[in-house]
Design a protein around this motif. Structure first.
Motif, PDB file in Angstrom:
ATOM      1  N   TYR A  62     -18.353   5.356  12.033  1.00 47.82           N
ATOM      2  CA  TYR A  62     -18.974   6.676  12.170  1.00 47.82           C
ATOM      3  C   TYR A  62     -19.445   7.239  10.833  1.00 47.82           C
ATOM      4  O   TYR A  62     -20.184   8.212  10.786  1.00 47.82           O
ATOM      5  N   ASN A  63     -18.999   6.635   9.733  1.00 55.23           N
ATOM      6  CA  ASN A  63     -19.366   7.107   8.399  1.00 55.23           C
ATOM      7  C   ASN A  63     -20.448   6.270   7.739  1.00 55.23           C
ATOM      8  O   ASN A  63     -21.204   6.772   6.912  1.00 55.23           O
ATOM      9  N   ASN A 106     -17.372   3.175  -4.635  1.00 54.49           N
ATOM     10  CA  ASN A 106     -18.470   3.459  -3.718  1.00 54.49           C
ATOM     11  C   ASN A 106     -17.982   4.478  -2.697  1.00 54.49           C
ATOM     12  O   ASN A 106     -16.812   4.843  -2.684  1.00 54.49           O
ATOM     13  N   ASN A 107     -18.864   4.940  -1.852  1.00 51.11           N
ATOM     14  CA  ASN A 107     -18.469   5.897  -0.820  1.00 51.11           C
ATOM     15  C   ASN A 107     -18.356   5.224   0.544  1.00 51.11           C
ATOM     16  O   ASN A 107     -18.531   5.851   1.567  1.00 51.11           O
ATOM     17  N   LEU A 108     -18.014   3.950   0.538  1.00 51.90           N
ATOM     18  CA  LEU A 108     -17.903   3.162   1.758  1.00 51.90           C
ATOM     19  C   LEU A 108     -16.438   3.009   2.149  1.00 51.90           C
ATOM     20  O   LEU A 108     -15.941   1.904   2.348  1.00 51.90           O
ATOM     21  N   ASN A 109     -15.762   4.132   2.255  1.00 53.78           N
ATOM     22  CA  ASN A 109     -14.337   4.093   2.573  1.00 53.78           C
ATOM     23  C   ASN A 109     -13.937   5.309   3.399  1.00 53.78           C
ATOM     24  O   ASN A 109     -14.675   6.283   3.491  1.00 53.78           O
ATOM     25  N   THR A 110     -12.750   5.211   3.966  1.00 54.19           N
ATOM     26  CA  THR A 110     -12.154   6.349   4.665  1.00 54.19           C
ATOM     27  C   THR A 110     -10.635   6.187   4.632  1.00 54.19           C
ATOM     28  O   THR A 110     -10.118   5.071   4.553  1.00 54.19           O
ATOM     29  N   PHE A 111      -9.936   7.308   4.686  1.00 58.76           N
ATOM     30  CA  PHE A 111      -8.476   7.290   4.701  1.00 58.76           C
ATOM     31  C   PHE A 111      -7.987   7.437   6.135  1.00 58.76           C
ATOM     32  O   PHE A 111      -8.515   8.249   6.898  1.00 58.76           O
ATOM     33  N   VAL A 112      -6.974   6.651   6.478  1.00 56.70           N
ATOM     34  CA  VAL A 112      -6.422   6.630   7.827  1.00 56.70           C
ATOM     35  C   VAL A 112      -4.915   6.875   7.724  1.00 56.70           C
ATOM     36  O   VAL A 112      -4.244   6.216   6.922  1.00 56.70           O
ATOM     37  N   VAL A 132      -9.313   2.365   4.050  1.00 56.08           N
ATOM     38  CA  VAL A 132     -10.120   1.288   4.622  1.00 56.08           C
ATOM     39  C   VAL A 132     -11.485   1.345   3.938  1.00 56.08           C
ATOM     40  O   VAL A 132     -12.085   2.413   3.849  1.00 56.08           O
ATOM     41  N   TYR A 133     -11.983   0.185   3.484  1.00 54.47           N
ATOM     42  CA  TYR A 133     -13.241   0.204   2.737  1.00 54.47           C
ATOM     43  C   TYR A 133     -14.007  -1.106   2.848  1.00 54.47           C
ATOM     44  O   TYR A 133     -13.490  -2.127   3.270  1.00 54.47           O
ATOM     45  N   LEU A 134     -15.248  -1.002   2.435  1.00 55.95           N
ATOM     46  CA  LEU A 134     -16.169  -2.128   2.381  1.00 55.95           C
ATOM     47  C   LEU A 134     -16.359  -2.481   0.908  1.00 55.95           C
ATOM     48  O   LEU A 134     -17.010  -1.730   0.164  1.00 55.95           O
ATOM     49  N   LEU A 182     -16.414  11.680  -2.660  1.00 59.25           N
ATOM     50  CA  LEU A 182     -17.296  11.290  -3.740  1.00 59.25           C
ATOM     51  C   LEU A 182     -18.617  12.028  -3.582  1.00 59.25           C
ATOM     52  O   LEU A 182     -19.153  12.092  -2.475  1.00 59.25           O
ATOM     53  N   PHE A 183     -19.119  12.596  -4.683  1.00 63.62           N
ATOM     54  CA  PHE A 183     -20.379  13.341  -4.652  1.00 63.62           C
ATOM     55  C   PHE A 183     -21.280  12.858  -5.783  1.00 63.62           C
ATOM     56  O   PHE A 183     -20.800  12.580  -6.881  1.00 63.62           O
ATOM     57  N   GLU A 184     -22.567  12.806  -5.521  1.00 60.41           N
ATOM     58  CA  GLU A 184     -23.534  12.533  -6.579  1.00 60.41           C
ATOM     59  C   GLU A 184     -23.952  13.859  -7.203  1.00 60.41           C
ATOM     60  O   GLU A 184     -24.024  14.870  -6.509  1.00 60.41           O
ATOM     61  N   TYR A 185     -24.209  13.843  -8.509  1.00 61.87           N
ATOM     62  CA  TYR A 185     -24.613  15.073  -9.186  1.00 61.87           C
ATOM     63  C   TYR A 185     -25.707  14.776 -10.191  1.00 61.87           C
ATOM     64  O   TYR A 185     -25.892  13.632 -10.620  1.00 61.87           O
ATOM     65  N   GLN A 186     -26.403  15.837 -10.588  1.00 60.06           N
ATOM     66  CA  GLN A 186     -27.424  15.723 -11.622  1.00 60.06           C
ATOM     67  C   GLN A 186     -27.186  16.694 -12.776  1.00 60.06           C
ATOM     68  O   GLN A 186     -27.745  16.527 -13.846  1.00 60.06           O
TER      69      GLN A 186
END
Length: 186
Positions: free
Chosen positions: A41-42, A19-25, A64-66, A131-135
């Motif tokens: 903030y994200n 998922n995109n519910l993360n960040t690097f610290v 760090v992630y959810l 992470l990016f969504e694409y079509q």
């Protein structure tokens, strides 16, 4: 026809959250009691959100992630003990392991059905992870070239592709715009 796999037959079970519910610290700034501060903030956090982290092996960073708690709870109920990580942690560790003997510019492109994960590494240092969504293949190419440009990579970077098969349209675009790419199993 359905396939039944007896997961209880395995010695260990690992789950990867994508998922995109993360960040690097950076490790130097990381404090376990501040997990919500790194993500607030994200993403929109709820008071009862369960936050966790992965320490990236061999690097001075923490992811760090959810996680998807409902998925974790299902696995606990059905299988008992298991390990889980964020997918980007696994991907980063494998990319860094592969890059450990090189001093170069490399982009790792992991393709899923409707999203891609891009990691840019220069001289064994993380430059970008997103992470990016694409079509379409053109979307993937846009994100790839945009990321390469934003971190200062020219046409001389190494591109490693994993996940879903790129497809003919993307391969034609890669042949046109990227000098050195290869499909790999990461």
């Amino acid at each position: 026809a359905s396939v039944h796999i007896d997961l209880n037959a395995f010695n260990t079970l690992q789950l990867a959250h994508l998922n995109n519910l993360n960040t690097f610290v950076p490790k130097a700034f990381f404090k376990e009691e501040r997990l919500p501060d790194y993500l607030k903030y994200n993403i929109e956090l709820q008071p009862d959100d369960y936050l966790v982290y992965d320490i990236i092996a061999g690097q001075d960073m923490v992811n760090v992630y959810l996680p998807f708690v409902n998925v974790n709870n299902y696995f606990i109920d059905y299988f008992g003990v298991f390990q889980y990580h964020h997918f980007s942690s696994i991907l980063l560790e494998k990319a860094f392991a592969e890059e450990s003997n090189h001093q170069r510019q490399a982009i790792y492109l992991h393709i899923e059905l409707d999203s891609i994960y891009l990691i840019a590494i220069k001289n064994n240092k993380l430059q970008l992870a997103n992470l990016f969504e694409y079509q379409s293949a053109e979307d993937i190419m846009y994100y790839l070239l945009s990321c390469a440009q934003s971190v200062g990579f020219k046409k001389d970077f190494v591109l490693k592709i994993s996940g879903e098969t790129p497809g003919k349209a993307l391969e034609e675009l890669l042949d046109r715009y990227v000098e050195n790419f290869q499909t790999t199993s990461i």
